[in-house]
Design a protein around this motif. Structure first.
Motif, short mmCIF file in Angstrom:
data_model
loop_
_atom_site.label_atom_id
_atom_site.label_comp_id
_atom_site.label_asym_id
_atom_site.label_seq_id
_atom_site.Cartn_x
_atom_site.Cartn_y
_atom_site.Cartn_z
N LEU A 47 3.94 -0.64 8.20
CA LEU A 47 5.19 -0.35 8.89
C LEU A 47 5.90 -1.64 9.31
N CYS A 48 5.13 -2.66 9.67
CA CYS A 48 5.73 -3.97 9.96
C CYS A 48 6.42 -4.53 8.72
N LEU A 49 5.77 -4.39 7.56
CA LEU A 49 6.35 -4.88 6.31
C LEU A 49 7.63 -4.14 5.95
N LEU A 50 7.63 -2.84 6.15
CA LEU A 50 8.77 -2.01 5.76
C LEU A 50 9.98 -2.20 6.67
N THR A 51 9.73 -2.40 7.97
CA THR A 51 10.84 -2.41 8.93
C THR A 51 11.18 -3.81 9.45
N GLY A 52 10.25 -4.75 9.34
CA GLY A 52 10.48 -6.06 9.93
C GLY A 52 10.34 -6.05 11.45
N ALA A 53 9.76 -4.98 11.98
CA ALA A 53 9.60 -4.86 13.43
C ALA A 53 8.47 -5.74 13.93
N ARG A 54 8.46 -5.98 15.22
CA ARG A 54 7.38 -6.74 15.82
C ARG A 54 6.12 -5.91 15.87
N LEU B 138 6.61 -13.85 2.93
CA LEU B 138 5.57 -13.69 1.92
C LEU B 138 6.18 -13.71 0.52
N SER B 139 5.48 -14.33 -0.39
CA SER B 139 5.90 -14.30 -1.80
C SER B 139 5.50 -12.95 -2.39
N PHE B 140 6.02 -12.64 -3.58
CA PHE B 140 5.67 -11.35 -4.22
C PHE B 140 4.17 -11.29 -4.50
N ASP B 141 3.59 -12.43 -4.88
CA ASP B 141 2.15 -12.44 -5.15
C ASP B 141 1.37 -12.16 -3.87
N GLU B 142 1.82 -12.72 -2.74
CA GLU B 142 1.14 -12.49 -1.45
C GLU B 142 1.30 -11.04 -1.02
N ILE B 143 2.48 -10.47 -1.25
CA ILE B 143 2.70 -9.06 -0.89
C ILE B 143 1.77 -8.16 -1.69
N ASN B 144 1.62 -8.44 -3.00
CA ASN B 144 0.74 -7.63 -3.85
C ASN B 144 -0.71 -7.74 -3.40
N ARG B 145 -1.15 -8.95 -3.06
CA ARG B 145 -2.53 -9.14 -2.60
C ARG B 145 -2.75 -8.45 -1.25
N LEU B 146 -1.74 -8.50 -0.39
CA LEU B 146 -1.85 -7.83 0.90
C LEU B 146 -1.91 -6.32 0.72
N SER B 147 -1.10 -5.80 -0.18
CA SER B 147 -1.11 -4.35 -0.43
C SER B 147 -2.47 -3.89 -0.94
N THR B 148 -3.05 -4.69 -1.83
CA THR B 148 -4.38 -4.35 -2.34
C THR B 148 -5.42 -4.35 -1.22
#
Length: 286
Positions: A245-252, A219-229
């Motif tokens: 938690l998936c975003l923070l750890t990269g876990a499945r 994900l790009s930074f813009d996509e991460i911000n939109r996802l967080s919102t």
């Protein structure tokens, strides 16, 4: 009526049932006879001996089989018997020979319990949805490498999934990785069929394995911000936490969904993953 004479259509038609079943033997072919049952139905059979054991082979019902056709069949069976071939024994063996449905049932009962629950469920799904509809009534011993390659080729090309409306496409999406997993299941299952004396070789031993290209998407930074919102505004707080938690750890996704509080050590910032006792994942900090 004599019990031994040259059988004809006239004799077969005139034979009447009695209180007991009886036979009219033919004088031309040894052991060939017309059986008249108490019910009135009639059938041709051939009596013979193999290794001192009396056998009786049913050729067919009259009048579906004529006397002439049944006698010719009796002559052919007699020639086989003279070559030390037991036609009735072979017919009985065919009845008990294993079919693909039998092999799958035994594979599920004896082999899959040794595997992890998720792997077991995935294999059962492929066995019942992909293999059984194609091969259910086929004999285990008649499956060839060409049959295996055809099944895997169709799987790799993709298939429609009408039950899942979101995945419905005019052209199926190729699934080469799924085909490889199915090939590995077939190879293991047919290896076991050799051990279980269902056949002498493994038709899936050298199946064609498709190239597997790793799929990476960041994900790009813009996509991460939109996802967080979107997660902040979501009414499904549990689902939002799983994605975070998936975003923070990269876990499945499956690992996060099945995680429990007792798997985490917040002091050491570690995660003891379920079904992976030798691995830990470092938790990132927001």
């Amino acid at each position: 009526m004599p019990s031994r004479q040259r059988l004809t259509e006239k004799i077969a038609r005139a034979a009447k049932p009695t209180v007991r079943q009886y036979q009219l033997f033919d004088t031309e072919v040894l052991g060939f006879a017309l059986v008249i049952y108490k019910s009135g139905s009639k059938a041709f059979n051939l009596s013979y001996r193999v290794n001192g054991r009396q056998r009786r082979y049913t050729i067919g019902m009259w009048p579906a089989w004529s006397v002439v056709a049944a006698r010719e069949r009796a002559k052919a069976i007699r020639r086989e018997i003279e070559m030390e071939y037991d036609p009735l024994g072979n017919r009985e063996a065919e009845r008990v020979v294993s079919r693909i449905s039998d092999l799958i049932d035994r594979y599920i009962d004896e082999h899959l319990p040794k595997l992890a629950a998720r792997n077991r469920a995935d294999q059962i799904s492929m066995l019942t949805k992909l293999i059984l509809p194609q091969w259910r009534n086929r004999l285990v011993r008649e499956i060839s490498p060409a049959d295996v390659n055809k099944l895997l080729r169709e799987m790799a090309a993709g298939r429609h999934r009408p039950a899942k409306k979101l995945l419905r496409r005019s052209v199926p999406c190729p699934t080469p990785i799924r085909a490889n997993r199915l090939g590995e299941i077939l190879r293991k299952m047919f290896n076991l069929s050799v051990q279980w004396k269902m056949r002498s070789d493994n038709p899936a031993q050298g199946f064609h394995k498709r190239p597997e290209n790793a799929r990476e998407r960041f994900l790009s930074f813009d996509e991460i911000n939109r996802l967080s919102t979107a997660l902040e505004n979501s009414e499904d707080t549990r689902g939002a936490d799983v994605i975070r938690l998936c975003l923070l750890t990269g876990a499945r996704l499956g690992e996060v969904r099945h995680a429990r509080f007792e798997h985490f050590n917040l002091e050491l910032l570690t995660w003891f993953k379920r079904n992976r006792p030798l691995r830990t994942a470092l938790l990132g900090c927001v």
